[in-house]
Structures are given as C-alpha cells and as structure tokens.
Write a protein that holds these residues in place. Structure first.
Motif, PDB file in Angstrom:
ATOM      1  N   ARG A  63       0.834  -1.204   0.000  1.00 44.83           N
ATOM      2  CA  ARG A  63       0.000   0.000   0.000  1.00 44.83           C
ATOM      3  C   ARG A  63       0.863   1.245   0.000  1.00 44.83           C
ATOM      4  O   ARG A  63       1.894   1.286   0.677  1.00 44.83           O
TER       5      ARG A  63
ATOM      6  N   MET B  39      -4.133   0.091   7.514  1.00 41.91           N
ATOM      7  CA  MET B  39      -3.765  -0.857   6.446  1.00 41.91           C
ATOM      8  C   MET B  39      -2.764  -1.880   6.978  1.00 41.91           C
ATOM      9  O   MET B  39      -2.837  -3.071   6.660  1.00 41.91           O
TER      10      MET B  39
ATOM     11  N   ALA C 285      -4.592  -4.339   9.247  1.00 43.03           N
ATOM     12  CA  ALA C 285      -5.434  -5.242   8.448  1.00 43.03           C
ATOM     13  C   ALA C 285      -4.571  -6.348   7.847  1.00 43.03           C
ATOM     14  O   ALA C 285      -4.969  -7.513   7.799  1.00 43.03           O
TER      15      ALA C 285
ATOM     16  N   TYR D 291       2.268  -7.880   2.836  1.00 50.06           N
ATOM     17  CA  TYR D 291       2.480  -6.600   2.150  1.00 50.06           C
ATOM     18  C   TYR D 291       3.032  -5.550   3.106  1.00 50.06           C
ATOM     19  O   TYR D 291       2.900  -5.651   4.318  1.00 50.06           O
TER      20      TYR D 291
END
Lengths: 270, 309
Positions: free
Chosen positions: A63, A128, A131, A139
């Motif tokens: 991200r 993010m 999560a 990621y």
C-alpha cells in the motif's frame, strides 16, 4: 546499481516534467511539495513497491498512501507513468468530472482512501498495516507525510500507536523541505529536534538526503529489515527541487507556474 | 412490565455472535471497551480487537485504512467523542471514501446521567446525518440494537449507530426492522408522535395514557434518521392534524429537523419539536434529567393535549 540509479534519475526528471505540465494546465495546484518529494516517490514506485497497475485492488499489493494530499500531482504522475491510467488524463487535473481531483480521492485508480485534510494519513496507513496483520499478509505499507503536516495532533496519536502496535510493515516518509504555506517551518511552528521526536515515540529513524537516489534506495532497504517497530525515513529535501526559480521559494507551495515560467521549467527539466 | 436491557450489552453480545462466523469483522475502541462492551469481543477475538487508547481521531482514520483492505470495522467510544472529536476523520477519511466503518457510539443523550454536559452528546445526530454516504441509526431498545448492528454488517458503507448508557424498556410489536423504514408502533388519526431512541418508550406510555382520554395518537419509531422514511412521515402529515417529534437531542439538526425537512418540502403541517432546547445537559439521574428537560411521557401527553385542543 549505477544503471538503476541513472534510470531512476531520468524517471524522476520525467515525473517532474509531468507535474509542471499538469499544474500549469490546471492553473492551480501545489508544485513545491510535489517536486520536493519526487525522488522519494519515484524510487518507491519504480524500484520498491510491489504492485500491479493492471490490478489496482490486488489484495497482496503493497500500500501507498499520500497523507500530504495536496501533492497529488506527484501521485497522479507516478500512477500514470506506471500504467494505472492513460497519461493524457493527467491534463484533466482539477477539471470538473476528472478522475484527478484537486486532492486525492477514490475515483483515481490506485488511490485507496481519500486524503487532503492533513494529519490523517499516518493513521490510515496504520489501519492498512493492522489489516495486513489480521489477514496474515506480507504486504508493506508506505505513507508520505509533509513536514508542516506533522504539526497536526493526529499525527502524534498515530505515531504513538504505530510503535505500540509494533507496525514493522509500515514505513513512513517525511518530506522535510522546511517550508509550509506561511513560511519556514522553523518560524511558523518549529519541528526540531525531528529525529529525536520520532525516536522518543518508538520509531526507527533513517535520515537521508531526499534527492540522493542511492540513499533513498538504501533507506527503503534498511526499513524493510527493521523488526518490532515502524520506520521513518526523514528525507531532507528542497521545496520546488529541480526548477531553479521554485527552489526554496515559499510562493510555489500552492501556485501554478505562468506560461513563461512553465516554459523555463520544462527547459530546465529537459 | 417490559423487559429492561442495556443496549450496549446487546451490542457486545451481537458483535461476538457475528464475529464467530464473519472473520472480516474487526473492532476498535478508545479506552472505553468495558463501558461500550466491545471488551466482550476483545476477550473472544483478541487478534481482531485493537485498543487505540484515548485517541479517537487516530482510531477513526485507522478504521478507514483497515476498511480499505476489506475489513468490516466496528469502532466504539462515547457518542460525544465519536461524532465530535473525530468529525473531520469521519468526514474525510471514512465517508468521503464510502468505507465499511461502523461507528457504534454509546452514552448518547441526556440519559448518560451524572457525568454531566461534557459527556452528554446532544448534537451527534446532527453532525453525522449531514455527511454524505453516512447511514444514521438510533435503535429504540435492546433487541433493535441487535437488528441495527446486523444491518450494519450486511450493508456497504459507513454507519453511525447511536446507543444510550442506561437500561431501556423493550418496545413490543415493532414489526420488521428495515434500514430506512419507520415503524408504526401504534395507529391513530388524531395526531402523530415521531420518536427515536429512548424516547420511543416514553412516547408509548404517553400514547397509552392518551388512549384512556379518547385521543388516538399515531406513534412512529424512526430508527433510521438517514436515509429517512419519507413515505411514513408524509402519510402521517396528511392523515393527522400535527406531528410531535421527541428526541434526546438538541431540537436543532436531529430527528425533528429531519422530519421538518420532509414535511416542509412536501406537505406542511404543524411540527412540534420536543428535545433539548439549545441548552447543554447537566448532572443528574436519567429520570430526573428527562423531567428537567421536559422529555417525560407526561410532558409528551401534555404537549399533545395542548396541541389538539
């Protein structure tokens, strides 16, 4: 390595040209902070970030979030150059009906969460990051902040939480160009000691020259290796970098270049 | 005597129940998990619960980030902090991006009681219903709290669910719960009473008492304040003489204003607003406060009689 650096330098120059062209066409926007963060974000998008422009919502993508949303011309330029949407679209910046709003929102492919109201992006990035932890995904999350922006209290709430939650998949980048709308940050609201502040909040700090591609690459690599805490790359930058008459000129925080200025700028960036 | 329940107990239990089957549900709280009852979820699913400490702005913006990754994010704190302290985060990070963040705010309204004005949210419905994409729900009792939480999970986009602190009586015969659809609790053609939250039960007591006096009042529970059920309001505006709106909220911007907007645009009738009249709250027991602010069943009855005669 030398080839990679050369290539990224050229790419950064191209991105800077796009920024000038789109803001000039739009007639308004924020060139100063877009140009100061160009090298950081160019290196991120073209050498570091795991993403797929053909699949903007790929669940395993790294991200990126731009907390200093006013510098979205830079974001839009790297997205277009990556292939998220046609480059011609850049010339619709700030126009009615455009997918490229004056501050970023979700209508742009590659933008996950709107920004523009300063101080919220580090929190968004933390969300993010958490999560990813819940979903057991590997990621990483990158977030760009402005130096004036970190005068917002929300940033320090997030700074505290990022280290509390040991968000080591999160890397923040601070575009430390030393200017904000009303003048030098040291005069408007002093930020120093910068690194010590983040360290006190439990962060791993990496201080670099934000226009040295080699240092930027090394900083992202170093951040990846840090475990148990978040990392911040404190990048010393020059506002308006790459265009002589914009460098360290506060006026270009939020004003478009005139036609003549655009021509000179593009010549300098040729 | 109707069953008395804490809405937040039902909220906590419902979260746990839903969390068992829906692994996308994550829950955030800002140091009030024992009060809001999200602690029940935290105990059951520690990996999907995050305590953000006393930092509501960070919590709400982080919720936006999580939701952007596919999570259904429940966020709880007191109504005053969720709606006021973090309003810009709710607007710009959550609603602008139309993300799946479900704000379930407890301790709304006067019936917070002894904590006083600083903790009594009387403006939150106004603050939340004005933001595009936001659904605003004010359940009237325990069972309806479960309905609202389930509906929030099954609907896309941001929600604001307003709960109280104190026990509330369960309102019988409400019929089916559907987001955006008001519920006629009692029929009548003399006058309409529209209420939400704890005021539904107060209004029901008033309606039953009025019945003894030969006045047939229609009672409508508007649990969804946004999007509001225009049809049920317009029908009432055409079929009854006036509308009395009861809410534990400032008379400006909340349910009464939402009803006013529908009526004024389509079929103007007299609307009497019963709420907190541009004052702050204060310390006191919930029942004492409802009396002080003229929001008891007796006050509603008096207002109706004055209006009719």
């Amino acid at each position: 390595m030398a080839d990679q650096i050369k290539e990224l330098e050229l790419k950064a120059k191209l991105i800077r040209r796009l920024i000038i062209q789109m803001i000039s066409k739009a007639g308004s926007g924020h060139p100063g902070g877009s140009l100061s963060a160009t090298d950081l974000i160019t290196v991120l998008f073209f050498s570091v970030l795991r993403h797929n422009p053909k699949e903007p919502l790929w669940p395993d993508r790294d991200r990126f979030h731009m907390s200093k949303g006013h510098c979205c011309p830079l974001w839009y330029a790297v997205l277009a150059e990556s292939g998220y949407f046609p480059k011609e679209t850049l010339m619709t910046l700030r126009q009615l009906g455009s997918i490229l709003q004056g501050h970023p929102d979700k209508r742009t492919p590659g933008v996950d969460v709107a920004s523009g109201s300063l101080g919220q992006g580090l929190s968004v990035a933390l969300g993010m990051s958490l999560a990813g932890r819940v979903d057991k995904k590997d990621y990483r999350v990158y977030v760009l902040m402005g130096d004036g922006e970190i005068q917002e209290g929300n940033i320090w709430e997030a700074a505290m939480a990022c280290s509390h939650f040991k968000a080591d998949n999160l890397c923040a980048m601070l575009d430390y160009n030393g200017f904000q709308i009303d003048g030098k940050t040291c005069n408007v609201m002093a930020l120093e000691p910068m690194a010590a502040k983040w360290q006190a909040f439990g962060w791993h700090t990496i201080e670099i020259d934000g226009h040295d591609i080699k240092q930027i690459l090394a900083a992202y690599e170093e951040a990846k290796k840090i475990k148990g805490k978040p990392s911040i790359i404190i990048a010393r930058t020059i506002k308006g970098k790459g265009v002589s008459f914009m460098e360290n000129v506060c006026d270009f925080h939020g004003r478009a270049p005139t036609k003549e200025e655009t021509e000179i700028a593009l010549k300098e960036l040729a | 005597m109707a069953e008395l329940l804490y809405q937040r107990d039902i909220y906590g239990k419902t979260l746990v129940e839903l969390g068992k089957t829906n692994k996308d549900i994550v829950v955030l709280d800002a140091d009030l998990s024992s009060s809001t009852r999200t602690a029940m979820f935290a105990k059951e699913f520690p990996d999907r619960f995050f305590n953000f400490g006393v930092a509501e702005q960070n919590m709400i913006a982080s919720a936006a980030g999580m939701a952007s990754c596919g999570k259904i994010v429940f966020v709880s704190t007191f109504a005053i902090f969720a709606s006021g302290r973090a309003w810009d985060q709710v607007r710009n990070s959550v609603c602008y991006s139309n993300l799946n963040v479900k704000i379930v705010a407890t301790h709304a309204g006067l019936t917070v009681g002894p904590d006083g004005a600083s903790h009594q949210a009387l403006e939150d419905i106004a603050l939340m219903r004005v933001i595009p994409n936001m659904t605003v729900v004010v359940p009237c009792d325990g069972p309806q709290t479960a309905d609202a939480v389930k509906a929030a999970v099954n609907s896309k986009g941001p929600f604001y669910v307003r709960l109280g602190r104190s026990k509330v009586a369960t309102v019988e015969n409400k019929g089916e719960f559907k987001i955006g659809k008001g519920q006629m609790i009692s029929d009548g053609n003399d006058i309409t009473i529209i209420a939400c939250g704890v005021m539904v039960n107060e209004a029901l007591i008033a309606v039953n008492s009025l019945k003894q006096k030969g006045i047939k009042a229609r009672l409508i529970n508007i649990h969804t304040i946004r999007p509001i059920d225009k049809d049920i309001i317009l029908k009432a505006s055409k079929e009854t003489k006036a509308i009395v709106v009861c809410e534990e909220h400032n008379i400006t911007g909340g349910l009464a204003s939402a009803v006013d907007e529908v009526v004024a645009e389509n079929h103007p009738v007299k609307v009497i607003r019963m709420g907190v009249r541009n004052r702050f709250g204060q310390s006191g027991e919930p029942a004492e406060l409802l009396k002080e602010y003229n929001l008891t069943a007796a006050d509603i009855e008096k207002t109706v009689i004055t209006c009719i005669s």
